[in-house]
Design an enzyme around this catalytic site. Structure first.
Site, short mmCIF file in Angstrom:
data_model
loop_
_atom_site.label_atom_id
_atom_site.label_comp_id
_atom_site.label_asym_id
_atom_site.label_seq_id
_atom_site.Cartn_x
_atom_site.Cartn_y
_atom_site.Cartn_z
N GLY A 63 0.85 -1.19 0.00
CA GLY A 63 0.00 0.00 0.00
C GLY A 63 0.88 1.23 0.00
O GLY A 63 1.67 1.42 0.93
N ALA A 64 0.78 2.06 -1.04
CA ALA A 64 1.69 3.19 -1.19
C ALA A 64 1.67 4.12 0.02
O ALA A 64 2.72 4.48 0.57
CB ALA A 64 1.35 3.97 -2.45
N ARG A 102 -2.09 5.11 -11.40
CA ARG A 102 -2.58 3.75 -11.64
C ARG A 102 -3.67 3.82 -12.70
O ARG A 102 -4.87 3.82 -12.39
CB ARG A 102 -3.14 3.13 -10.34
CG ARG A 102 -2.14 3.01 -9.21
CD ARG A 102 -1.06 1.97 -9.50
NE ARG A 102 -0.25 1.70 -8.31
CZ ARG A 102 0.82 2.41 -7.97
NH1 ARG A 102 1.21 3.42 -8.74
NH2 ARG A 102 1.51 2.09 -6.89
N LYS A 131 11.03 13.21 -9.56
CA LYS A 131 11.94 12.06 -9.46
C LYS A 131 12.44 11.68 -10.86
O LYS A 131 11.67 11.54 -11.79
CB LYS A 131 11.20 10.89 -8.82
CG LYS A 131 10.84 11.12 -7.36
CD LYS A 131 9.82 10.12 -6.84
CE LYS A 131 8.42 10.45 -7.31
NZ LYS A 131 7.37 9.63 -6.66
N LEU A 132 13.75 11.49 -10.96
CA LEU A 132 14.39 11.18 -12.24
C LEU A 132 14.99 9.78 -12.27
O LEU A 132 15.89 9.50 -13.05
CB LEU A 132 15.49 12.22 -12.52
CG LEU A 132 15.08 13.69 -12.46
CD1 LEU A 132 16.29 14.59 -12.66
CD2 LEU A 132 14.00 13.99 -13.49
N ALA A 138 10.24 2.20 -4.31
CA ALA A 138 11.29 3.22 -4.37
C ALA A 138 10.71 4.62 -4.21
O ALA A 138 11.25 5.46 -3.47
CB ALA A 138 12.05 3.11 -5.69
N ASP A 157 7.93 5.49 -2.76
CA ASP A 157 7.43 5.68 -1.40
C ASP A 157 8.58 5.97 -0.45
O ASP A 157 8.48 6.81 0.45
CB ASP A 157 6.66 4.45 -0.94
CG ASP A 157 5.49 4.11 -1.84
OD1 ASP A 157 4.90 5.05 -2.41
OD2 ASP A 157 5.16 2.92 -1.99
#
Length: 318
Positions: free
Chosen positions: A41-42, A176, A234-235, A265, A267
């Site tokens: 769960g994120a 999602r 995020k890259l 990753a 999260d």
């Protein structure tokens, strides 16, 4: 469980599912015979990471009156996450998912069984003003907003109330597409929710879908123009780009010799950024910590198993 009489540092909400991770390699989950039970769960991953750092964290959700639901509650207790507002709903089941063994850096095969779950029935009825507004910070993900229309209404309620109360809000789009009726609906609703956040944390590929540009600076500008105070893009292995007011830059990623499991990753990255900002650290330090924890997360199997304790993090930052 933490002492609920103390004010929370962070509150979040969403869906937790039992996670069955294959213990053997197979090209198709249909051929796997043995699994290890974990949790997924994120938003719960973020709650877990922050609780391990010593923050007082509350999580709002619903679980079924079943063994999976009891398992979720047991994990919350073990991690020190307050479950005061986790409802056991006997009408619907707790969701679960299957995940292939991923120990070579490739994205694993994942199948979800969440339709009609207890958490998908989250709604405005789950909003508790005293509980939520007593927290310093709210973290939201696009997953919780996608699982149902009633859950999405709760997401907007939480964001509006916290922002209106002068508290801070972070938002990770966590796209999602399969949970949305259309790509257009996803983009519209995710961007509307992001506009209510102080900090928006998209991946560069998510940003391209949501803003129409794959340029990190353009993605950041898009959300700042709509109300965000800061944006971190995020890259992947290249690190992350950030912008906060006139302060902007790129923080290079942390080298990882062997990537094991990529799930979780983002999260872990959110845990690093949020924890540092709540501690009053600079944005650059927050992004550096996010990169560091994201790198730890991808070196072990499991969604939250790589998230460090406060002592481990302090040792890394010395």
């Amino acid at each position: 469980m933490i002492e609920t009489l103390l004010p929370l540092d962070v509150v979040t909400y969403g869906e937790a599912m039992a996670l069955f991770v294959a213990t053997e390699r197979a090209h198709d989950l249909a051929h796997v015979k043995h699994f290890t039970k974990r949790i997924a769960g994120a938003d719960l991953n973020v709650a877990t990471g922050l609780a391990r750092f010593g923050f007082r964290v509350g999580w709002i959700s619903r679980v079924g009156a079943d063994s999976f639901g009891r398992y979720v509650l047991d994990v919350l207790a073990q991690e020190g996450i307050d479950a005061t507002h986790v409802t056991v709903d006997p009408r619907y089941p707790t969701g679960f998912q299957l995940k292939s063994r991923a120990d070579d850096g490739r994205d694993p095969q994942v199948e979800h069984f969440r339709r009609g779950s207890a958490a998908s029935h989250l709604s405005l009825d789950d909003y508790a003003a005293d509980y939520v507004l007593g927290a310093r910070h709210l973290h939201l993900t696009g997953v919780a907003a996608a699982i149902s229309e009633s859950s999405r209404e709760l997401a907007f309620k939480l964001a509006r109330e916290m922002r209106g109360a002068g508290k801070t809000v972070s938002f990770d789009p966590n796209l999602r597409p399969t949970l949305w009726p259309s790509r257009e609906a996803m983009v519209e609703q995710i961007n509307a929710l992001a506009a209510l956040a102080d900090w928006v944390l998209p991946g560069v590929e998510e940003g391209a879908v949501l803003t129409g540009s794959g340029d990190p600076a353009a993605i950041a500008r898009f959300y700042i123009e709509r109300g965000a105070r800061g944006v971190v893009v995020k890259l992947g292995a290249h690190g992350a780009y950030y912008r906060h007011g006139d302060d902007e830059g790129i923080v290079l990623g942390v080298y990882v010799e062997r990537v094991v499991d990529t799930v979780g990753a983002g999260d872990g990255f959110a845990v690093g950024v949020i924890s540092a900002l709540l501690q009053g650290r600079t944005v650059r330090h927050a992004v550096e910590r996010g990169n560091r924890i994201g790198a730890l997360a991808i070196q072990v199997i499991g969604d939250s198993e790589g998230l460090p304790t406060r002592a481990a993090l302090d040792a890394l930052e010395q």
